[in-house]
Scaffold this active site. Sequence first.
Site, PDB file in Angstrom:
ATOM      1  N   ILE B 211       0.828  -1.211   0.000  1.00  0.00           N
ATOM      2  CA  ILE B 211       0.000   0.000   0.000  1.00  0.00           C
ATOM      3  C   ILE B 211       0.864   1.264   0.000  1.00  0.00           C
ATOM      4  O   ILE B 211       0.556   2.247  -0.669  1.00  0.00           O
ATOM      5  CB  ILE B 211      -0.955  -0.002   1.224  1.00  0.00           C
ATOM      6  CG1 ILE B 211      -2.103  -0.996   0.983  1.00  0.00           C
ATOM      7  CG2 ILE B 211      -1.526   1.377   1.510  1.00  0.00           C
ATOM      8  CD1 ILE B 211      -3.129  -0.558  -0.058  1.00  0.00           C
ATOM      9  N   CYS B 212       2.010   1.225   0.707  1.00  0.00           N
ATOM     10  CA  CYS B 212       2.812   2.445   0.771  1.00  0.00           C
ATOM     11  C   CYS B 212       3.395   2.806  -0.596  1.00  0.00           C
ATOM     12  O   CYS B 212       3.531   3.977  -0.938  1.00  0.00           O
ATOM     13  CB  CYS B 212       3.888   2.342   1.845  1.00  0.00           C
ATOM     14  SG  CYS B 212       5.062   1.036   1.544  1.00  0.00           S
ATOM     15  N   THR B 213       3.718   1.783  -1.389  1.00  0.00           N
ATOM     16  CA  THR B 213       4.185   2.059  -2.749  1.00  0.00           C
ATOM     17  C   THR B 213       3.068   2.703  -3.561  1.00  0.00           C
ATOM     18  O   THR B 213       3.274   3.707  -4.253  1.00  0.00           O
ATOM     19  CB  THR B 213       4.616   0.748  -3.440  1.00  0.00           C
ATOM     20  OG1 THR B 213       5.695   0.189  -2.722  1.00  0.00           O
ATOM     21  CG2 THR B 213       5.035   0.993  -4.880  1.00  0.00           C
ATOM     22  N   ASN B 216       2.457   6.261  -1.985  1.00  0.00           N
ATOM     23  CA  ASN B 216       3.512   7.285  -1.912  1.00  0.00           C
ATOM     24  C   ASN B 216       4.537   7.261  -3.031  1.00  0.00           C
ATOM     25  O   ASN B 216       4.977   8.308  -3.474  1.00  0.00           O
ATOM     26  CB  ASN B 216       4.250   7.157  -0.574  1.00  0.00           C
ATOM     27  CG  ASN B 216       3.298   7.229   0.591  1.00  0.00           C
ATOM     28  OD1 ASN B 216       2.350   8.016   0.548  1.00  0.00           O
ATOM     29  ND2 ASN B 216       3.504   6.392   1.580  1.00  0.00           N
TER      30      ASN B 216
END
Lengths: 548, 429
Positions: B211-213, B216
Amino acid sequence: MNQSGSQSIEQATTAIQAQPDSKTRRYDRQLRLWAASGQAALESSRILVLSASATSTSILKNLVLPGIGHFTILDPGTVTGADAGNNFFLNGFSSIGKSRAKEALPLLKELNDSVDGEAAVKSVEEILGSAEGRQWVKSFSLVITHNLPQTPLDALSKLLWEELEDPPLIVVRSAGFLADFYIQFREQCIIESHDETAPPSLRLTKPFPALQEWATNLDISNIDPTEHAHIPFIVLLIKEADQWRSEHNGSLPKTYDEKKEFKKHIRSRMVKMDEENFEEAENQAFRMWSEAKIPSDIAALFDLEPLQQPISSSSTSQPNGVTKSPHKLNPEFHALLQALHKFVTSPDGPGCLPLSASLPDMKTDTTSYVKLQTIYKDWAAVELAKFKEILKAEYPDLTIDKAVVDSFVKHAHQIKVLRGKRFGSWEEDKTAVAQALDSYPQETATRLALNALSTLLHHNPDPTSITAEALKTEVQSQVGQGVELPSSLDDAVGELARAPTADLPNTAAFVGGMIAQEAIKMITKQYVPVNGYCVVDLVESKTGIIAN
Amino acid sequence: MAAVNGNATSSDWDDRYYHIDQILDRPGPRTDPSFQAGDDVKKFLRNKCKILVIGAGGLGCEILANLALSGFKDIHVIDMDTIDISNLNRQFLFRPKDVGKPKAIVAAEFIMNRVPGVKVTPYFGKIQDKDEDYYMQFNIIVCGLDSVEARRWINATLVNMVDDDNPESLKPLIDGGTEGFKGQARVILPQLTSCYECSLDMLNKPTAFPICTIANTPRLPEHCIEWASVLEWPRVYGDKRLDTDDPEHINWLYNIALKRAKEFKIEGVTWSLTQGVVKNIIPAIASTNAIIAASCCNEAFKIATSAAAYLNNYFMLIGTDGVYSYTFEHERRKDCPVCGGESLDITVGKEWTVERLIEMLVEKEDIQIKRPSLSTSKKQIYFQAPPQLEQATRPNLEMKVSELLEDGDEITVTSSTLPFNLSLRIKYT
């Protein structure tokens, strides 16, 4: 392209993006395998299939569905009760007594409106008996036979070996649970082999200027921690290699200990415990050991002489052959290959295959990744232009489609060339047969048993005349009396004696799928077809290859 | 003999089974001595044997045609899908006019029209709608599914059905699957051979993007598409369900993904890629389906007739580089949660929270349980449903596993998508 980024975003979002047209939607699941170029090749293909047997119609079904251009079924026969029982592309009882080719035709055509089909109610002997008929056979892009008797099969396979451009021939034979097939072709040049085993080089050991510059200018100890954790592993490895070279007389790690040491250096530059980009660099360090070499299978292709039509052979097939100058097969591909050779040996070139613009995903931030992608793309364009220059200088008279040149350079790491042999040449080569009996006893036994069956049925079409003993005797006489036969031959001849003329629905469907896969590979020139005999044993649910 | 469909003249003509009968009238050199050549085996195959086909898609269409031609006359088929235009490049019993109709019904009608005397009974719905009594009526079950979840369900159901005192309760399950030029066929004899669950770790795991990829640091067009479907859709539409079969929805995702891609200067977002990512599309062609379906039906025929030994137990085919196939015996797993007797040991860090344990169960290749609920014989650890129980057990998610369980304790994992309980024994590192 729009000059302003904001404008193009607006354009993109306000433009009504319709979903793809109905043809693209229909073929969606296969376009993901062979793309528009493969589809175009399929759509311009014309395929001739000899017989409308259950196996033949199974093959055709799997070729009509993905959308070949045209097919012709050549079959002089009428539908028997047996045909109506095992062939899905006949109308059961009501087809009995009618032409097999004509009955099968509409049921195959209705699978795909865009495919053109024809029924030719003629015997192969009649076709091969006239010059016009022989020319007609050669006008197809691929010819497929199923259980064609030996004499016409020999004539057909020889006919399609006369000239370099003759279409490939797929010879299929089956009885009961056993089957085999062979593709007779001169040369198959493959640009998109879809070989995933050898990914393109990232040039880590021979960085191009922009990449080297990035690594050189990077002051790793002097950037903020967030940025530190997002330096692409590619840059980290090049940086580390520069350092290593300066301490090791310009060479990279060679021994196990050196490699371990190199990895330790990478790890030591982490400023925090879990910097994933450094972990990635460590895992990818193997790329530094021998990265930018030209793969040996590709280097071997540089020595390949193009196939050339001997004057004598073309003059036998056409009366004015003497005036014809010798010509080469697949001249464009070989020109590209030679240009590639020049490219890799050119003193001002990179000394390796041209750069591929594609980049794997990696642990980094968006800006760095996009920057990296851009410099790879830009340099790939530089090398492509250089390749094109060489091609033009070497072959000024040759015009090759731009898309083909681009694709060749892009896929240079996965190109393949297969050279085939004439159907039947294996049997003539007693050493090859003996070797095959040794290396692949079961496959070879099955193939020899099918040969024997074909010979025996040719002399006496009555299936009750086929016994295991008769088949074995025939095999022995074909390979020579002194040759020792494997015990698996008993299994093969026994199975064939059990069902010498059975075209089983499941065997037909199995073989039908395999032949269609091979036909698609031959036509699209994508993926790699079989070069040799493929043997199927559905008692043991096995397939095997006797390599050419 | 009673003709099930059509009349005797059109369904039992002379020589109809000329080809098949060559196999059924006499044994081959490798045939088991128990094979009863001749009328008995033909009668069983054509009058008695009842076979179920699960899935009427790419493999299902092929399976139905092969079984009908092989002489199976009482065939049932289950499929919950309707026909889409993208099916027509391989699902050869369907025509453009059939788009939107139920696959099971159209396929059944087609087979009955083309192969007289064969009765195909369709069911347009889910396999989970049917109970053990239903599955008990069949001699053999052939599966041509594209869903791992459905395969796990039918596999576990058939394994659970086995009653040692009733040999009829053991239903051979033949399973096929394809992807592009590759595929596999296997024979599962519940409780005797390795089952579907035993080989779960052989599956390719679908690519999951962190999810962070997505949020962000997008780099690939796929990251932008996931951003549109995983983050933007729920933000904009709330609870409205994303229907990946609705072109309007795909269009919306495509445009949002494209906008994000432009913003980050990422190239390669296309309509086709968007659809491929959100639907997890697997390339599929008629020829590969033909090979694998034929292999499945060949095994069904061999099991029904004993005309030759059946596959023991796995056939794998790769057609991308020549023809490569591998036939082997996949071994049973003693700690298989479905057919093994032993509980599975899992190693857990002392500091792990229950939430981390759950994440591991979802990810671990030989477990892969969606939305698992955990309990021991003494206490509830975490339940996904009903809502009151979820709320009551939610605080445990933050707790360390080691505060709740001793080394060697057994926990039971359940999930609404799977008809079995998984027994795990906790070991601390």
